[in-house]
Motif scaffolding. Structure first.
Motif, PDB file in Angstrom:
ATOM      1  N   GLN A   1      -5.160  -9.424  -6.273  1.00 43.41           N
ATOM      2  CA  GLN A   1      -4.307  -8.490  -7.015  1.00 43.41           C
ATOM      3  C   GLN A   1      -3.223  -9.253  -7.768  1.00 43.41           C
ATOM      4  O   GLN A   1      -2.931 -10.412  -7.482  1.00 43.41           O
ATOM      5  CB  GLN A   1      -3.638  -7.492  -6.057  1.00 43.41           C
TER       6      GLN A   1
ATOM      7  N   ILE B   1      -5.933  -1.362  -4.645  1.00 39.13           N
ATOM      8  CA  ILE B   1      -6.398  -1.387  -3.266  1.00 39.13           C
ATOM      9  C   ILE B   1      -7.089  -0.060  -2.950  1.00 39.13           C
ATOM     10  O   ILE B   1      -8.128  -0.033  -2.299  1.00 39.13           O
ATOM     11  CB  ILE B   1      -5.237  -1.632  -2.284  1.00 39.13           C
TER      12      ILE B   1
ATOM     13  N   ARG C   1      -7.854 -26.408  -0.875  1.00 41.61           N
ATOM     14  CA  ARG C   1      -6.491 -26.871  -0.616  1.00 41.61           C
ATOM     15  C   ARG C   1      -6.211 -28.036  -1.561  1.00 41.61           C
ATOM     16  O   ARG C   1      -7.092 -28.833  -1.845  1.00 41.61           O
ATOM     17  CB  ARG C   1      -6.369 -27.360   0.828  1.00 41.61           C
TER      18      ARG C   1
ATOM     19  N   PRO D   1      -4.613 -17.817  -7.160  1.00 39.27           N
ATOM     20  CA  PRO D   1      -3.758 -16.805  -7.781  1.00 39.27           C
ATOM     21  C   PRO D   1      -2.496 -16.576  -6.981  1.00 39.27           C
ATOM     22  O   PRO D   1      -2.537 -16.501  -5.758  1.00 39.27           O
ATOM     23  CB  PRO D   1      -4.626 -15.540  -7.751  1.00 39.27           C
ATOM     24  N   GLY D   2      -1.422 -16.475  -7.686  1.00 37.66           N
ATOM     25  CA  GLY D   2      -0.175 -16.107  -7.031  1.00 37.66           C
ATOM     26  C   GLY D   2       0.509 -17.257  -6.334  1.00 37.66           C
ATOM     27  O   GLY D   2       1.534 -17.064  -5.692  1.00 37.66           O
ATOM     28  N   GLU D   3      -0.031 -18.447  -6.417  1.00 45.37           N
ATOM     29  CA  GLU D   3       0.603 -19.555  -5.695  1.00 45.37           C
ATOM     30  C   GLU D   3       1.401 -20.454  -6.619  1.00 45.37           C
ATOM     31  O   GLU D   3       1.130 -20.517  -7.795  1.00 45.37           O
ATOM     32  CB  GLU D   3      -0.467 -20.407  -4.992  1.00 45.37           C
TER      33      GLU D   3
ATOM     34  N   LEU E   1       0.832  -1.200   0.000  1.00 44.08           N
ATOM     35  CA  LEU E   1       0.000   0.000   0.000  1.00 44.08           C
ATOM     36  C   LEU E   1       0.859   1.239   0.000  1.00 44.08           C
ATOM     37  O   LEU E   1       1.859   1.336   0.690  1.00 44.08           O
ATOM     38  CB  LEU E   1      -0.865   0.016   1.259  1.00 44.08           C
TER      39      LEU E   1
ATOM     40  N   PRO F   1      -0.382 -10.894  -5.969  1.00 46.36           N
ATOM     41  CA  PRO F   1      -1.235 -10.834  -4.775  1.00 46.36           C
ATOM     42  C   PRO F   1      -0.507 -10.192  -3.601  1.00 46.36           C
ATOM     43  O   PRO F   1       0.670 -10.445  -3.368  1.00 46.36           O
ATOM     44  CB  PRO F   1      -1.568 -12.298  -4.483  1.00 46.36           C
ATOM     45  N   LEU F   2      -1.248  -9.354  -2.869  1.00 47.88           N
ATOM     46  CA  LEU F   2      -0.675  -8.722  -1.688  1.00 47.88           C
ATOM     47  C   LEU F   2      -0.823  -9.618  -0.465  1.00 47.88           C
ATOM     48  O   LEU F   2      -0.152  -9.417   0.541  1.00 47.88           O
ATOM     49  CB  LEU F   2      -1.368  -7.377  -1.432  1.00 47.88           C
TER      50      LEU F   2
ATOM     51  N   GLN G   1      -9.454 -10.850   0.699  1.00 48.04           N
ATOM     52  CA  GLN G   1      -9.726 -11.526  -0.578  1.00 48.04           C
ATOM     53  C   GLN G   1      -9.368 -10.630  -1.768  1.00 48.04           C
ATOM     54  O   GLN G   1      -8.836 -11.103  -2.772  1.00 48.04           O
ATOM     55  CB  GLN G   1     -11.191 -11.947  -0.645  1.00 48.04           C
ATOM     56  N   ASP G   2      -9.662  -9.350  -1.654  1.00 51.96           N
ATOM     57  CA  ASP G   2      -9.308  -8.426  -2.735  1.00 51.96           C
ATOM     58  C   ASP G   2      -7.796  -8.317  -2.879  1.00 51.96           C
ATOM     59  O   ASP G   2      -7.268  -8.227  -3.996  1.00 51.96           O
ATOM     60  CB  ASP G   2      -9.915  -7.043  -2.476  1.00 51.96           C
ATOM     61  N   ALA G   3      -7.100  -8.303  -1.749  1.00 49.08           N
ATOM     62  CA  ALA G   3      -5.641  -8.238  -1.795  1.00 49.08           C
ATOM     63  C   ALA G   3      -5.065  -9.503  -2.430  1.00 49.08           C
ATOM     64  O   ALA G   3      -4.058  -9.453  -3.152  1.00 49.08           O
ATOM     65  CB  ALA G   3      -5.079  -8.045  -0.388  1.00 49.08           C
ATOM     66  N   ASN G   4      -5.696 -10.628  -2.165  1.00 50.87           N
ATOM     67  CA  ASN G   4      -5.261 -11.891  -2.759  1.00 50.87           C
ATOM     68  C   ASN G   4      -5.491 -11.906  -4.260  1.00 50.87           C
ATOM     69  O   ASN G   4      -4.762 -12.559  -5.008  1.00 50.87           O
ATOM     70  CB  ASN G   4      -6.005 -13.053  -2.092  1.00 50.87           C
TER      71      ASN G   4
ATOM     72  N   ALA H   1      -5.410 -15.698   2.937  1.00 53.14           N
ATOM     73  CA  ALA H   1      -6.799 -15.306   2.643  1.00 53.14           C
ATOM     74  C   ALA H   1      -7.758 -16.417   3.057  1.00 53.14           C
ATOM     75  O   ALA H   1      -8.868 -16.153   3.535  1.00 53.14           O
ATOM     76  CB  ALA H   1      -6.954 -14.986   1.159  1.00 53.14           C
TER      77      ALA H   1
ATOM     78  N   SER I   1      -1.312 -13.859   0.430  1.00 53.34           N
ATOM     79  CA  SER I   1      -1.284 -15.190  -0.179  1.00 53.34           C
ATOM     80  C   SER I   1      -2.651 -15.856  -0.066  1.00 53.34           C
ATOM     81  O   SER I   1      -3.479 -15.494   0.791  1.00 53.34           O
ATOM     82  CB  SER I   1      -0.232 -16.063   0.502  1.00 53.34           C
ATOM     83  N   THR I   2      -2.875 -16.844  -0.921  1.00 49.76           N
ATOM     84  CA  THR I   2      -4.142 -17.572  -0.884  1.00 49.76           C
ATOM     85  C   THR I   2      -4.313 -18.283   0.454  1.00 49.76           C
ATOM     86  O   THR I   2      -5.415 -18.357   0.992  1.00 49.76           O
ATOM     87  CB  THR I   2      -4.204 -18.582  -2.035  1.00 49.76           C
ATOM     88  N   ASP I   3      -3.205 -18.811   0.965  1.00 47.56           N
ATOM     89  CA  ASP I   3      -3.251 -19.494   2.256  1.00 47.56           C
ATOM     90  C   ASP I   3      -3.763 -18.565   3.357  1.00 47.56           C
ATOM     91  O   ASP I   3      -4.616 -18.924   4.168  1.00 47.56           O
ATOM     92  CB  ASP I   3      -1.842 -19.973   2.616  1.00 47.56           C
TER      93      ASP I   3
ATOM     94  N   PRO J   1      -1.523 -24.559  -1.151  1.00 45.73           N
ATOM     95  CA  PRO J   1      -2.635 -23.708  -1.591  1.00 45.73           C
ATOM     96  C   PRO J   1      -2.801 -23.747  -3.097  1.00 45.73           C
ATOM     97  O   PRO J   1      -1.860 -24.060  -3.827  1.00 45.73           O
ATOM     98  CB  PRO J   1      -2.205 -22.316  -1.136  1.00 45.73           C
ATOM     99  N   VAL J   2      -3.988 -23.444  -3.526  1.00 42.45           N
ATOM    100  CA  VAL J   2      -4.288 -23.332  -4.944  1.00 42.45           C
ATOM    101  C   VAL J   2      -4.936 -21.997  -5.167  1.00 42.45           C
ATOM    102  O   VAL J   2      -5.816 -21.604  -4.423  1.00 42.45           O
ATOM    103  CB  VAL J   2      -5.260 -24.448  -5.400  1.00 42.45           C
TER     104      VAL J   2
ATOM    105  N   HIS K   1     -11.213 -21.845  -3.924  1.00 37.06           N
ATOM    106  CA  HIS K   1      -9.794 -21.870  -3.561  1.00 37.06           C
ATOM    107  C   HIS K   1      -9.524 -23.053  -2.628  1.00 37.06           C
ATOM    108  O   HIS K   1      -9.173 -22.874  -1.460  1.00 37.06           O
ATOM    109  CB  HIS K   1      -9.386 -20.570  -2.865  1.00 37.06           C
TER     110      HIS K   1
ATOM    111  N   TRP L   1     -15.998 -18.562  -1.968  1.00 39.62           N
ATOM    112  CA  TRP L   1     -14.559 -18.305  -2.091  1.00 39.62           C
ATOM    113  C   TRP L   1     -13.763 -19.546  -1.686  1.00 39.62           C
ATOM    114  O   TRP L   1     -12.789 -19.915  -2.357  1.00 39.62           O
ATOM    115  CB  TRP L   1     -14.161 -17.114  -1.215  1.00 39.62           C
TER     116      TRP L   1
ATOM    117  N   GLU M   1     -10.460  -0.175  -4.240  1.00 39.75           N
ATOM    118  CA  GLU M   1     -11.320  -1.014  -3.407  1.00 39.75           C
ATOM    119  C   GLU M   1     -11.742  -0.265  -2.148  1.00 39.75           C
ATOM    120  O   GLU M   1     -12.868  -0.386  -1.696  1.00 39.75           O
ATOM    121  CB  GLU M   1     -10.570  -2.295  -3.001  1.00 39.75           C
TER     122      GLU M   1
END
Lengths: 132, 83
Positions: free
Chosen positions: A59, B3, B72, B81-83, A2, A62-63, A54-57, A69, A65-67, B78-79, B70, B66, B6
């Protein structure tokens, strides 16, 4: 991460919602509706945390991580169930859970979500000690 | 940038609630306002309860959707975006 302006905007949003969250319920509600009104405020404050994570994920990159989030989303889902199902005593449970889940987050995520967690703590803390 | 967008969306979404609450505060400070009638209480209460139920249901549904999107992986990783 940010920018300073985005962080300032987030703080401004939190202050705006905080001012709304601290007002008492309207006088034209019966006891059940008063409880619903108060719970709604809590739910909305928790939603902010979930939505931001969730929105950060989402991006690129991603800002959050999925884990992380997922951790926040699972916590949020549990909190909603507790708020809805528990007749009394949900407030300290949710308050504790806010502290616990925040502690599990990476430092960068804590920095991102700190204003929203603080808002939620204030909103939950302003709820009456007993139902109604 | 995204962000900030958002955050602005959140402001726009919550502004009507804040405006309504400020209106209520103003009404409360007006000494001439009559107390609410039983019908007003009934209607306002039904609306408040309905809004809470609806918000709770949609928020729960959003969480479940969600998490379903997403999952596991079998090895616990994790599965998404970004992973």
């Amino acid at each position: 991460m940010l920018t300073r302006r985005s962080r300032s905007t987030a703080v401004a949003v939190v202050l705006l919602l905080l001012s709304a969250a601290c007002t008492p319920p309207p006088p034209n509600l019966n006891p059940e509706a008063t409880v619903a009104f108060q719970k709604l405020r809590v739910v909305k404050s928790l939603d902010l945390i979930r939505d931001t994570a969730q929105d950060a994920n989402a991006q690129t990159p991603p800002l959050v991580s999925t884990d992380v989030a997922r951790t926040i989303t699972e916590w949020h889902l549990s909190a909603l169930k507790i708020i809805d199902v528990a007749d009394a005593g949900w407030r300290p449970i949710v308050e504790r859970s806010l502290v616990e889940v925040f502690g599990k987050l990476p430092a960068a995520t804590q920095q991102l979500l700190a204003p929203y967690f603080e808002l939620a703590k204030v909103v939950v803390g302003n709820m009456p000690d007993r139902e109604g | 940038m995204e962000i900030r967008g958002e955050v602005l969306n959140v402001v726009l979404k919550e502004l009507p609630t804040a405006v309504e609450l400020f209106k209520l505060l103003f009404k409360k400070s007006n000494p001439g306002a009559p107390p609410p009638t039983d019908e007003e209480i009934l209607l306002a209460s039904a609306k408040a309860i309905g809004e809470y139920r609806q918000t709770l249901a949609s928020s729960t549904a959003k969480d479940e959707a969600w998490l379903a999107a997403h999952p596991r992986t079998p090895d616990g990783g994790p599965v998404g975006p970004g992973e």
